[in-house]
Enzyme design. Structure first.
Site, PDB file in Angstrom:
ATOM      1  N   GLU A 193       0.844  -1.236  -0.001  1.00 12.54           N
ATOM      2  CA  GLU A 193      -0.008  -0.156  -0.096  1.00 12.54           C
ATOM      3  C   GLU A 193       0.740   1.307  -0.070  1.00 12.54           C
ATOM      4  O   GLU A 193       0.838   2.114   1.004  1.00 12.54           O
ATOM      5  CB  GLU A 193      -0.989  -0.001   1.127  1.00 12.54           C
ATOM      6  CG  GLU A 193      -1.899  -1.383   0.881  1.00 12.54           C
ATOM      7  CD  GLU A 193      -3.015  -1.555   1.964  1.00 12.54           C
ATOM      8  OE1 GLU A 193      -3.144  -0.703   2.630  1.00 12.54           O
ATOM      9  OE2 GLU A 193      -3.625  -2.726   2.158  1.00 12.54           O
ATOM     10  N   PRO A 210       4.082  -6.481  -9.776  1.00 10.05           N
ATOM     11  CA  PRO A 210       4.840  -5.927 -11.081  1.00 10.05           C
ATOM     12  C   PRO A 210       5.679  -4.590 -10.957  1.00 10.05           C
ATOM     13  O   PRO A 210       5.047  -3.863 -10.354  1.00 10.05           O
ATOM     14  CB  PRO A 210       3.622  -5.901 -12.167  1.00 10.05           C
ATOM     15  CG  PRO A 210       2.317  -6.660 -11.516  1.00 10.05           C
ATOM     16  CD  PRO A 210       2.597  -6.562  -9.984  1.00 10.05           C
ATOM     17  N   GLU A 501      -9.951   3.616   0.188  1.00 11.66           N
ATOM     18  CA  GLU A 501      -9.848   4.023   1.713  1.00 11.66           C
ATOM     19  C   GLU A 501      -8.788   4.914   2.188  1.00 11.66           C
ATOM     20  O   GLU A 501      -9.022   5.449   2.945  1.00 11.66           O
ATOM     21  CB  GLU A 501      -9.480   2.622   2.364  1.00 11.66           C
ATOM     22  CG  GLU A 501      -8.298   1.922   2.368  1.00 11.66           C
ATOM     23  CD  GLU A 501      -7.894   0.593   2.911  1.00 11.66           C
ATOM     24  OE1 GLU A 501      -8.928  -0.029   3.228  1.00 11.66           O
ATOM     25  OE2 GLU A 501      -6.799   0.139   3.004  1.00 11.66           O
TER      26      GLU A 501
HETATM   27  C1  NOJ Z   1      -8.782  -2.868   5.565  1.00 14.55           C
HETATM   28  C2  NOJ Z   1      -9.358  -3.162   4.411  1.00 14.55           C
HETATM   29  O1  NOJ Z   1      -8.659  -2.861   3.071  1.00 14.55           O
HETATM   30  C3  NOJ Z   1     -10.476  -2.279   4.525  1.00 14.55           C
HETATM   31  O2  NOJ Z   1     -11.276  -2.614   3.271  1.00 14.55           O
HETATM   32  C4  NOJ Z   1     -11.530  -2.845   5.800  1.00 14.55           C
HETATM   33  O3  NOJ Z   1     -12.460  -2.103   5.790  1.00 14.55           O
HETATM   34  C5  NOJ Z   1     -10.487  -2.778   6.982  1.00 14.55           C
HETATM   35  N1  NOJ Z   1      -9.304  -3.424   6.678  1.00 14.55           N
HETATM   36  C6  NOJ Z   1     -11.386  -3.456   8.013  1.00 14.55           C
HETATM   37  O4  NOJ Z   1     -11.042  -5.050   7.815  1.00 14.55           O
HETATM   38 CA    CA Z   2      -6.058  -2.335   2.996  1.00 14.58          CA
END
Ligand code: NOJ
Ligand code: CA
Length: 715
Positions: A193, A210, A501
């Site tokens: 990430e 990749p 997110e």
């Molecule tokens: C990280 C995940 O990418 C996300 O989608 C999720 O809501 C949280 N972890 C909690 O599981």
């Molecule tokens: Ca995540």
């Protein structure tokens, strides 16, 4: 080469060049500075353009190279292993033999970016034998396609090499031409990430694959792997110059791969194409190197779109944990089920439904109970309610990276879902790199990496257990995708990159170039559960998402996944119903895919044809630069007229401007048209193209030579 030889070579300069050119098409090209070492074996791609050669050097070290026409792509690069308990497999080898074969077959994708994939190439298996150490053998198998190469090692069952304990793989990738690279760091705490960096290849440190490269002459390359089964994931580490070397994901056990011979390693893959668009399209190579479907009838694997109690947790208005802000309540879930039913979404994801989120779940995961719901969440009742509305709950198993707890509960947890008709589960492994808690053979808990051999085994165990119950898996904080969806079609998607997110809580949020970077890097490996569609363009505390509404829509076409979330809150969709229509319409399963244009990190336009209708969908996205792209529609059927519903950035749109300035327009189109696709800074465009209803009748040929006319009229 010693000085004397160099002088002679210099004196003969022209002769050398002439000889070299003349031999280029015959045997393998000999590097001018090393004329005394002919390659021992070579194999070419079906079109004859790519050529892979293997030889052993003066000390018996095996090495390979890849050329394209007259140009060297991968310079002589070493092969081999360091073992923990036996002499290394690296020098003193001889080529004991090689055999070649060809393959050309076409196989069907049960779901995907296209209906079928052609697997066309030439194979060479090379046997290497050590001249010492009981004559141990190691084979290397190369498969050469028109747009890339895959190779893997085969460990045969032999008395001197029964138990194989690998501590290091010595495979190198020495990229010949100066290149620019797009990459994320491998082995750092946040797993996959990270934001992509663009640097000279000679400045890469250690990268995940990749890893994508553009050479000075404009070739596009990507190094990755295929069929990562019971082995450690491969990062690449720069040794010197542009020479990269495999770096296997570590294990606290020291030995990173433990296997019994016979076994094969994952394939090391190198895609080689003349454009960024072709690079994306050539990723079939990774699927081709995976084993065919092992699950038999997989008609139960259904691509779908979903909504869920999810974004609100990331915004901070709900919590996963119990208490006043608990998101996963029965009432809230019903609200989402009703919304899904009304708008035609199959799935409703509910996170935070099960016991274990209270306290510091990030830190351990010991408390998770995958069969026990919080008291304010009526799992059975909601599963029934959903079914009565034609909707399904989507299961959620956040493990906090604690697979000791998860593996113990896995059969019961999946049985529960199967009994309730919940046929899709999102898993999660939130833990820092090296923070996966795994059961050891010694009965102790060991810390492991997300892409080490332990997790490679764990993920397949989950996928196989799920398949037995006809459940699909979407893993977050996963191991990277290496095309295993071909073998296990219920492994529908995963995260494995910075998703939406980060736009809720990220510091920084994803920059406008992020998704364009993803298309030509992470997306080469397979589907991503990015979770697009936040039309409010707002993260936590009103933080601005650096996008436009039109771009949010385009992401459904551009970032492929057979499952796609409409990630925003229902109340936000209610405010943007016109744009929401595109999210409702867009399919998740495709008959064809074409990359119409693109440059890594800059822009891309992808067109995909629906598997279940004659509609085409087109998505175009850009980085922070505005663009005007001229897009030919020659993928449409000849003699057919269509209408395009265009969702485009308005004049005030932009990632810094008014992201909500969206214009929707419908116009007639045919395959002879070109669309002028205008993208705002950080913007995008999404288009649905549907055939006009009605019978087609031939019309009189056009007299104008200047502009081809549609050949049919609609009655
Ligand atoms: C990280 C995940 O990418 C996300 O989608 C999720 O809501 C949280 N972890 C909690 O599981
Ligand atoms: Ca995540």
């Amino acid at each position: 080469m010693n000085r004397g030889v160099k002088r002679v070579a210099a004196a003969l300069g022209f002769t050398w060049l002439a000889l070299f050119a003349a031999s280029a098409n015959a045997q393998i090209s000999q590097a001018p500075e090393e004329p005394q070492r002919p390659a021992a074996a070579e194999v070419r791609s079906p079109d004859g353009r790519l050529r892979v050669a293997i030889r052993v050097d003066g000390e018996g070290r095996p090495e390979y190279s890849i050329s394209r026409g007259d140009a060297r792509i991968v310079d002589w690069s070493r092969l081999g292993f360091i073992l923990g308990d036996k002499p290394k497999l690296e020098r003193n080898f001889e080529l004991a033999g090689h055999e070649q074969s060809s393959f050309d077959d076409t196989w069907a994708l049960p779901w995907g970016e296209r209906r079928s994939v052609r697997n066309h190439g030439n194979q060479m298996r090379v046997a290497l034998r050590e001249k010492s150490n009981d004559s141990r053998t190691l084979s290397v198998v190369f498969r050469v396609f028109d747009h890339g190469v895959g190779f893997r090692y085969e460990f045969a069952d032999q008395p001197a090499l029964k138990q194989v304990n690998i501590v290091e793989e010595l495979t190198e990738f020495a990229i010949a031409e100066p290149a620019t690279a797009w990459w994320i760091p491998g082995g750092e705490w946040n797993r996959y990430e990270y934001l992509y960096q663009r640097t000279p290849l000679a400045e890469v440190s250690q990268a995940h694959t990749p890893i994508t490269m553009r050479t000075a002459s404009g070739l596009h390359l990507a190094i990755h792997e295929a069929a990562l089964v019971d082995y450690a994931g491969m990062w690449v580490r720069r040794v010197t110059g542009q020479r990269l070397k495999a770096q296997l994901s570590p294990s606290t056990a020291g030995v990173v791969v433990r296997r019994q011979a016979p076994f094969t390693t994952p394939w090391r893959t190198i895609q080689i194409t003349e454009s960024a668009a072709k690079l994306y399209e050539s990723s079939d190579l990774i699927l081709n190197l995976n084993e065919p479907n092992k699950l038999g009838d997989v008609s139960w694997v259904k691509p779908f779109k979903y909504v869920g109690i999810w974004w609100s947790m990331h915004l901070g208005t709900h919590t996963w944990a119990s208490g006043a802000k608990h998101g996963a309540t029965t009432a809230e879930t019903k609200r989402y089920i009703d919304f899904a039913a009304k708008h035609g979404f199959r799935g409703v994801l509910v996170e935070g439904w099960n016991v274990g989120w209270d306290g510091d779940w990030f830190a351990n995961g010991w408390d998770f109970d995958f069969t026990k719901a919080y008291p304010d969440f009526d799992l059975e009742g909601l599963a029934k309610y959903a079914k009565s509305k034609g909707v399904r709950l989507i299961g959620h198993h956040e493990t906090g990276g604690n697979i000791v707890v998860y593996e113990k509960q896995l059969p019961a947890a999946l049985d529960l879902y199967a009994r309730l008709g919940i046929d899709a589960v999102k898993t999660g492994y939130v833990a820092d790199a090296g923070g996966v808690r795994a059961p050891g053979d010694d009965g102790q808990v060991h810390f492991e990496w997300h892409d080490g051999q332990v997790q490679a085994r764990h993920h397949l165990r989950v996928v196989e257990e799920a398949a037995r119950r006809r459940i699909t898996i979407n893993a977050h904080e996963p191991i990277k995708d290496t095309g295993l969806r071909r073998t296990y079609p219920n492994w529908v998607a995963r995260e494995g990159a910075r998703g939406m997110e980060y736009n809720a809580w990220g510091d920084p949020v994803n920059p406008p170039e992020h998704e364009v970077n993803l298309v030509f890097t992470r997306m080469l490996s397979g589907p991503m559960d990015f979770t697009p569609g936040v039309l409010s363009l707002e993260g936590a505390g009103g933080r601005r998402i650096l996008s436009t509404e039109a771009k949010q829509l385009a992401l459904y076409v551009v970032l492929y996944s057979p499952i796609q979330m409409a990630a925003d809150l229902p109340e936000n969709y209610a405010k943007h119903l016109k744009a929401f229509q595109f999210i409702k319409d867009v399919p998740v399963d495709w008959a064809q895919t074409r990359v119409l244009n693109g440059e890594v990190g800059d822009f891309v336009t992808i067109a995909r044809k629906d598997r279940h209708s004659d509609d085409w969908y087109l998505g175009a996205i850009t980085d922070e630069e505005p663009r005007l792209l001229s897009v030919p529609l020659d993928f449409l059927d000849e003699g057919r007229r269509y209408h395009a519903t265009i969702y485009r950035d308005g004049p005030k749109a932009g990632y810094q401007g008014d992201g909500h300035d969206l214009q929707i327009e419908t116009r007639p189109v045919s395959r002879h048209d070109r669309l002028q696709v205008k993208l705002a800074p950080g913007g995008g465009q999404a288009i649905r193209i549907s055939p006009n209803p009605g019978r087609l009748k031939p019309r009189a040929p056009s007299r104008s030579k200047a502009k081809p006319q549609p050949e049919f009229d609609v009655e």
